[in-house]
Design a protein around this motif. Structure first.
Motif, PDB file in Angstrom:
ATOM      1  N   LEU A  70       0.596  -0.971   0.054  1.00 61.96           N
ATOM      2  CA  LEU A  70      -0.022  -0.306   0.248  1.00 61.96           C
ATOM      3  C   LEU A  70       0.857   1.402  -0.235  1.00 61.96           C
ATOM      4  O   LEU A  70       0.725   1.965  -0.595  1.00 61.96           O
ATOM      5  CB  LEU A  70      -1.025   0.177   1.286  1.00 61.96           C
ATOM      6  CG  LEU A  70      -2.485  -0.339   1.055  1.00 61.96           C
ATOM      7  CD1 LEU A  70      -3.506  -0.598   2.297  1.00 61.96           C
ATOM      8  CD2 LEU A  70      -3.112   0.044  -0.101  1.00 61.96           C
ATOM      9  N   ILE A  75      -1.418   2.372  -7.043  1.00 61.17           N
ATOM     10  CA  ILE A  75      -2.810   1.567  -7.250  1.00 61.17           C
ATOM     11  C   ILE A  75      -3.664   2.105  -8.096  1.00 61.17           C
ATOM     12  O   ILE A  75      -3.992   3.170  -7.259  1.00 61.17           O
ATOM     13  CB  ILE A  75      -2.937   1.108  -5.703  1.00 61.17           C
ATOM     14  CG1 ILE A  75      -1.099   0.635  -5.587  1.00 61.17           C
ATOM     15  CG2 ILE A  75      -4.017  -0.439  -5.778  1.00 61.17           C
ATOM     16  CD1 ILE A  75      -1.271  -0.060  -3.490  1.00 61.17           C
ATOM     17  N   ILE A  78      -9.052   0.998  -7.840  1.00 62.87           N
ATOM     18  CA  ILE A  78      -9.378  -0.181  -6.831  1.00 62.87           C
ATOM     19  C   ILE A  78     -10.423   1.330  -5.330  1.00 62.87           C
ATOM     20  O   ILE A  78      -9.921   1.997  -5.404  1.00 62.87           O
ATOM     21  CB  ILE A  78      -8.414  -0.540  -5.598  1.00 62.87           C
ATOM     22  CG1 ILE A  78      -7.987  -1.783  -6.700  1.00 62.87           C
ATOM     23  CG2 ILE A  78      -9.161  -1.686  -4.402  1.00 62.87           C
ATOM     24  CD1 ILE A  78      -7.169  -2.806  -5.276  1.00 62.87           C
ATOM     25  N   ASP A  80     -12.701   3.447  -3.590  1.00 63.93           N
ATOM     26  CA  ASP A  80     -12.380   3.172  -1.248  1.00 63.93           C
ATOM     27  C   ASP A  80     -11.066   2.352  -0.816  1.00 63.93           C
ATOM     28  O   ASP A  80     -11.474   1.309   0.256  1.00 63.93           O
ATOM     29  CB  ASP A  80     -13.369   2.506  -0.769  1.00 63.93           C
ATOM     30  CG  ASP A  80     -14.933   2.806  -1.297  1.00 63.93           C
ATOM     31  OD1 ASP A  80     -14.946   4.342  -1.614  1.00 63.93           O
ATOM     32  OD2 ASP A  80     -15.540   2.110  -1.962  1.00 63.93           O
ATOM     33  N   LEU A  81     -10.048   2.174  -2.031  1.00 66.13           N
ATOM     34  CA  LEU A  81      -8.985   1.991  -0.943  1.00 66.13           C
ATOM     35  C   LEU A  81      -8.568   2.656   0.149  1.00 66.13           C
ATOM     36  O   LEU A  81      -8.100   1.281   0.681  1.00 66.13           O
ATOM     37  CB  LEU A  81      -7.960   2.292  -1.917  1.00 66.13           C
ATOM     38  CG  LEU A  81      -6.539   1.891  -2.312  1.00 66.13           C
ATOM     39  CD1 LEU A  81      -6.417  -0.399  -2.198  1.00 66.13           C
ATOM     40  CD2 LEU A  81      -4.914   1.672  -2.503  1.00 66.13           C
ATOM     41  N   ASP A  82      -8.665   3.687   0.456  1.00 66.34           N
ATOM     42  CA  ASP A  82      -8.009   4.536   1.952  1.00 66.34           C
ATOM     43  C   ASP A  82      -8.478   3.960   2.462  1.00 66.34           C
ATOM     44  O   ASP A  82      -8.587   3.224   3.965  1.00 66.34           O
ATOM     45  CB  ASP A  82      -7.505   5.528   2.103  1.00 66.34           C
ATOM     46  CG  ASP A  82      -7.088   6.727   1.372  1.00 66.34           C
ATOM     47  OD1 ASP A  82      -6.221   5.715   0.589  1.00 66.34           O
ATOM     48  OD2 ASP A  82      -7.543   7.388   0.847  1.00 66.34           O
ATOM     49  N   ALA A  85      -8.056  -0.438   3.244  1.00 71.10           N
ATOM     50  CA  ALA A  85      -6.318  -0.264   4.055  1.00 71.10           C
ATOM     51  C   ALA A  85      -6.723   0.398   5.582  1.00 71.10           C
ATOM     52  O   ALA A  85      -5.564  -0.305   6.568  1.00 71.10           O
ATOM     53  CB  ALA A  85      -5.484   1.338   3.749  1.00 71.10           C
ATOM     54  N   LYS A  96      -8.242  -8.136  -4.343  1.00 70.43           N
ATOM     55  CA  LYS A  96      -9.299  -8.134  -5.513  1.00 70.43           C
ATOM     56  C   LYS A  96      -9.285  -8.753  -6.684  1.00 70.43           C
ATOM     57  O   LYS A  96      -8.441  -8.231  -7.891  1.00 70.43           O
ATOM     58  CB  LYS A  96      -9.375  -6.440  -5.629  1.00 70.43           C
ATOM     59  CG  LYS A  96      -9.730  -6.098  -4.528  1.00 70.43           C
ATOM     60  CD  LYS A  96     -11.176  -5.409  -4.142  1.00 70.43           C
ATOM     61  CE  LYS A  96     -12.102  -4.544  -2.947  1.00 70.43           C
ATOM     62  NZ  LYS A  96     -13.293  -4.632  -3.027  1.00 70.43           N
ATOM     63  N   THR A 101     -13.021  -5.117  -9.374  1.00 69.83           N
ATOM     64  CA  THR A 101     -11.956  -3.970  -9.364  1.00 69.83           C
ATOM     65  C   THR A 101     -12.933  -3.140 -11.200  1.00 69.83           C
ATOM     66  O   THR A 101     -11.925  -2.081 -11.359  1.00 69.83           O
ATOM     67  CB  THR A 101     -10.563  -4.064  -9.744  1.00 69.83           C
ATOM     68  OG1 THR A 101     -10.235  -4.908 -10.545  1.00 69.83           O
ATOM     69  CG2 THR A 101     -10.048  -4.573  -8.455  1.00 69.83           C
ATOM     70  N   GLN A 107      -5.631  -8.242  -8.069  1.00 67.01           N
ATOM     71  CA  GLN A 107      -4.366  -7.349  -7.453  1.00 67.01           C
ATOM     72  C   GLN A 107      -4.740  -8.001  -5.877  1.00 67.01           C
ATOM     73  O   GLN A 107      -5.230  -8.484  -5.231  1.00 67.01           O
ATOM     74  CB  GLN A 107      -5.404  -5.863  -7.272  1.00 67.01           C
ATOM     75  CG  GLN A 107      -5.121  -5.107  -8.794  1.00 67.01           C
ATOM     76  CD  GLN A 107      -5.675  -3.923  -8.419  1.00 67.01           C
ATOM     77  OE1 GLN A 107      -6.591  -3.972  -8.020  1.00 67.01           O
ATOM     78  NE2 GLN A 107      -5.222  -2.886  -9.589  1.00 67.01           N
ATOM     79  N   ILE A 109      -2.493  -6.768  -2.372  1.00 74.23           N
ATOM     80  CA  ILE A 109      -2.570  -5.692  -1.947  1.00 74.23           C
ATOM     81  C   ILE A 109      -1.745  -5.489  -0.686  1.00 74.23           C
ATOM     82  O   ILE A 109      -2.348  -6.031   0.447  1.00 74.23           O
ATOM     83  CB  ILE A 109      -3.395  -4.629  -1.864  1.00 74.23           C
ATOM     84  CG1 ILE A 109      -3.590  -4.148  -4.171  1.00 74.23           C
ATOM     85  CG2 ILE A 109      -2.768  -3.287  -1.447  1.00 74.23           C
ATOM     86  CD1 ILE A 109      -4.778  -3.408  -4.135  1.00 74.23           C
TER      87      ILE A 109
END
Ligand code: BDP
Length: 599
Positions: A70, A75, A78, A80-82, A85, A96, A101, A107, A109
């Protein structure tokens, strides 16, 4: 070689329909860990599907399996990655697939590179189980922070309580330097989430005392270099009397300034060789091992001295609570070995520095086939705790008998201590959620050796696999764990699966019934602990009696008229064990003198 590869066999499976993007693995970063992850994935996919993926180092690629952590900025795609995370911890990962995606590809991650590696092992497990890859959406983190393995390996190559050949690390007083075997070991351990390994016996003899000197540190560092790639920190068991044995000092008193200075500079040297060294495992004042008692100091004095030395480098001291009087008189029914760990350590709560962790065996005695859970769990809110299991089958059939220990370990983890009311399970103490421990987790004495199949018998691999999976997530069911292991080890044949599963499921209780039922324990031959013997330990000094005579059998540990051990538990369990009416059958002889009825 099948049994050498254990659960990482990656057998050819034509029912897997590999998507096009399986032909490319993209790694988004440079680390050796990411490379190892890609290598593992490549091997797994090639063997299972016949497709040989190319591995490329690129920033991002659409039509591929992308591995990245991350902290990497590239990246994409994707949503809502934050947010995601925030849902995983430092060793967690997200997997995912394309449909999730909206792109082609998959991916993996991680928050860190080690997380990515864990994600790869997860994907490979799914493939081995025959799951499809089209709609994967996994968010996963380990529940326990320290997930350790302890070796009881000696440098002469032998292993204390080892049943699977010699040590993979040592031979004839030297390190083997067997990089291939050690790497395969690291892969196996990493695949089940192990992140710390101590590589020598807790009983540290003269030669192993020198593992922390420049004579052996370069060799230890080579092991640590391999482990590091797989997310594993290296620990060493140390000899408490090292300042005298190798430092030329006249004392090992923890309050002596020269002794302190000696350990401080030792730590500096160790970290020069192994920058991420995990720390020390210590068996002190236990079974004739040296310790702070010699100087009228406490365990806290001893542990804290070592902790101060390691603290500047981020190391921890893992101090074992297996402390008891091993020279007891069997007629003295007041000295109760079961009480010893609690009596020694509970009063010291709050006195240990925060990089000290107490390592507590699951039961108060010693890895018997059945024991009550140690009352120390939950009793020390201010002291980091690690739970110690035994994978090597010392008292449970020595890898000759089948004894699947996952059911036993689950009972321990699910045991309610009532430390903070209902729901204060052991698993919530060691995962650090009941009390705000800085460090906590689970460790176990391992079962592996140089045997081709690592564990002496291939079925004994199930305990090793299950241990890792269970401490990653104690909420996994026994059945889930067994299913995973059986399929990865023996494949998909229905009859084989059902037969092996049934054998494993029943084995612990069967073993208990034919060796030491009702919690009586110790029905083994002295020294090697194999095979039945009723009186083998009864008249010796180790505190392991059953007191069988014409009146009854078992140790009365009640407060009312026994040793009072029951009172070390919180109220609810105290009540349960205090009365013969409510004491669970399987523990009767651990808590009461069970009368033999005559008329
Ligand atoms: C016992 C073993 C002994 C170990 C001891 C320990 O019999 O070999 O040294 O535990 O845990 O189970 O220190």
């Amino acid at each position: 070689t099948e049994s050498y590869n254990c659960w990482l066999q990656y057998k050819r499976n034509d029912s897997i329909r590999p998507p096009a993007y399986f032909s490319r693995i993209v790694i988004n970063g440079e680390s050796q860990t990411l490379k190892a992850a890609a290598e593992e994935l490549k091997t797994g996919i090639s063997q299972m599907t016949g497709i040989h993926p190319q591995v490329a180092s690129e920033e991002y690629s659409n039509n591929a399996i992308t591995l990245c952590s991350l902290n990497n900025k590239h990246i994409q795609n994707i949503p809502d990655l934050d947010l995601l995370a925030r849902e995983i911890n430092d060793e967690g990962y997200i997997i995912k697939s394309a449909s999730e995606t909206g792109t082609e590809g998959l991916q993996i991650i991680g928050k860190t590179d080690t997380g990515v590696l864990y994600g790869v092992f997860h994907l490979l497990r799914l493939l081995q189980e025959g799951s499809g890859t089209s709609d994967i959406n996994i968010i996963e983190s380990p529940k326990n922070q320290l997930r350790m393995i302890n070796h009881w390996d000696n440098m002469d190559g032998s292993i204390e309580r080892g049943y699977a050949g010699g040590s993979i690390f040592y031979k004839d007083g030297q390190c083997t330097g067997d990089a291939r075997r050690i790497k395969d070991y690291a892969r196996l351990m990493s695949s089940i989430g192990i992140n710390g390994i101590s590589i020598n016996n807790v009983n540290v003899h003269e030669v192993e005392t020198k593992l922390i000197t420049e004579e052996f540190l370069p060799e230890v560092a080579k092991v640590a270099d391999i482990f590091r790639i797989y997310g594993i920190r290296t620990f060493l068991s140390i000899n408490y009397a090292s300042p005298m044995q190798i430092g030329g000092l006249g004392t090992a008193d923890p309050l002596d300034p020269n002794v302190r200075e000696w350990w401080n500079s030792r730590a500096e040297v160790i970290y020069r060789y192994i920058p991420d060294f995990g720390g020390f495992v210590v068996k002190a004042d236990s079974e004739h091992r040296p310790g702070p008692f010699t100087y009228n100091r406490t365990h806290a004095d001893g542990a804290n001295m070592l902790a101060r030395a390691l603290e500047p480098f981020g190391g921890t001291v893992i101090w074992r609570c297996f402390v008891y009087n091993c020279l007891q008189d069997w007629r003295d029914r007041k000295t109760d070995r079961a009480k010893a760990a609690f009596d020694h350590f509970m009063p010291l709560d709050g006195e240990f520095l925060d990089n000290v962790i107490l390592q507590i065996k699951n039961g108060p005695m010693d890895f018997q086939v059945r024991e009550p859970v140690s009352p120390l769990f939950g009793a020390m809110p201010q002291t980091n705790q690690v739970l110690e299991f035994q994978i090597t089958q010392e008292y449970t059939g020595q890898q000759v008998h089948l004894c699947y220990l996952i059911p036993q370990w689950k009972e321990v983890l699910d045991f309610d201590t009532y430390a903070r009311g209902k729901g204060s399970y052991v698993k919530r103490i060691v995962d650090g959620s009941l009390y705000p421990y800085k460090y906590s987790g689970i460790t176990a004495v391992t079962s592996i050796g140089m045997d081709e199949n690592w564990t002496g018998h291939p079925l004994a691999q199930a305990n090793l696999y299950g241990y890792g999976r269970l401490i990653w997530n104690p909420d996994l069911s026994e059945e889930e764990i067994t299913n995973e292991w059986v399929v990865q080890t023996f494949g998909h044949d229905q009859e084989v699966k059902e037969t092996v599963k049934a054998m494993l499921a029943e084995s612990w209780r069967i073993y208990e019934n034919y060796t030491s039922p009702l919690g009586v324990g110790w029905m083994v031959n002295p020294h090697h602990h194999y095979g039945p013997n009723v009186d083998g330990y009864e008249y010796s000094v180790w505190g392991t009696y059953h007191f069988a005579d014409c009146h009854g059998i078992g140790v009365n540990r009640t407060l009312k008229d026994g040793t009072g051990y029951t009172s070390q538990y919180f109220e609810e369990n105290f009540g349960l064990y205090e009365s013969v009416e409510t004491c669970p059958d399987e523990l009767l002889c651990s808590f009461t003198m069970f009368p033999i009825l005559t008329n």
